[in-house]
Design a protein around this motif. Structure first.
Motif, mmCIF file in Angstrom:
data_model
loop_
_atom_site.group_PDB
_atom_site.id
_atom_site.type_symbol
_atom_site.label_atom_id
_atom_site.label_comp_id
_atom_site.label_asym_id
_atom_site.label_seq_id
_atom_site.Cartn_x
_atom_site.Cartn_y
_atom_site.Cartn_z
ATOM 1 N N TYR A 14 0.820 -1.207 0.000
ATOM 2 C CA TYR A 14 0.000 0.000 0.000
ATOM 3 C C TYR A 14 0.857 1.261 0.000
ATOM 4 C CZ TYR A 14 -3.614 -3.360 0.867
ATOM 5 O OH TYR A 14 -4.442 -4.439 0.762
ATOM 6 N N ILE A 17 1.950 1.698 -3.602
ATOM 7 C CA ILE A 17 0.864 2.272 -4.414
ATOM 8 C C ILE A 17 0.717 3.758 -4.116
ATOM 9 C CG2 ILE A 17 -1.635 2.250 -4.798
ATOM 10 C CD1 ILE A 17 -1.527 -0.787 -4.272
ATOM 11 N N TRP A 18 0.722 4.136 -2.834
ATOM 12 C CA TRP A 18 0.545 5.539 -2.447
ATOM 13 C C TRP A 18 1.652 6.414 -3.020
ATOM 14 C CZ3 TRP A 18 -3.465 8.019 -0.438
ATOM 15 C CH2 TRP A 18 -3.261 9.301 0.074
ATOM 16 N N LEU A 21 1.103 7.020 -6.910
ATOM 17 C CA LEU A 21 -0.064 7.753 -7.401
ATOM 18 C C LEU A 21 0.308 9.219 -7.593
ATOM 19 C CD1 LEU A 21 -2.930 6.305 -5.188
ATOM 20 C CD2 LEU A 21 -2.524 5.893 -7.610
ATOM 21 N N LYS A 28 -4.544 11.743 -4.256
ATOM 22 C CA LYS A 28 -4.195 10.336 -4.029
ATOM 23 C C LYS A 28 -5.320 9.605 -3.303
ATOM 24 C CE LYS A 28 0.800 10.881 -3.885
ATOM 25 N NZ LYS A 28 2.017 10.612 -3.134
ATOM 26 N N SER A 32 -7.354 6.554 -4.820
ATOM 27 C CA SER A 32 -7.408 5.306 -4.054
ATOM 28 C C SER A 32 -8.840 4.841 -3.848
ATOM 29 C CB SER A 32 -6.733 5.492 -2.690
ATOM 30 O OG SER A 32 -5.390 5.808 -2.841
#
Length: 65
Positions: A14, A17-18, A21, A28, A32
């Motif tokens: 995670y 992914i953060w 973005l 973000k 998400s």
């Protein structure tokens, strides 16, 4: 090697992914949320109907008494 993913500066999937973005924190968060909604939609529309016949939910063993 540690069992916790955030040990030694790693923050797991995670966090990856953060970081990847685009935009600030609000953008973000919105992206998400949209991604999570897409995942839920795909699960309910395609994955769960495909997997339902393979699952033994209708195989009950209770007798009629």
């Amino acid at each position: 090697m540690s069992l916790v993913p955030w040990w030694n500066g790693r923050d797991g999937m995670y966090g990856w992914i953060w970081r990847h973005l685009p935009g600030n924190a609000w953008v973000k968060a919105l992206i998400s949320l949209v991604l999570a909604m897409v995942v839920v939609y795909v699960l309910f529309q395609y994955v769960f109907p495909w997997a339902e016949p393979l699952l033994p939910f209708n195989d009950v063993t209770v007798d009629n008494q």
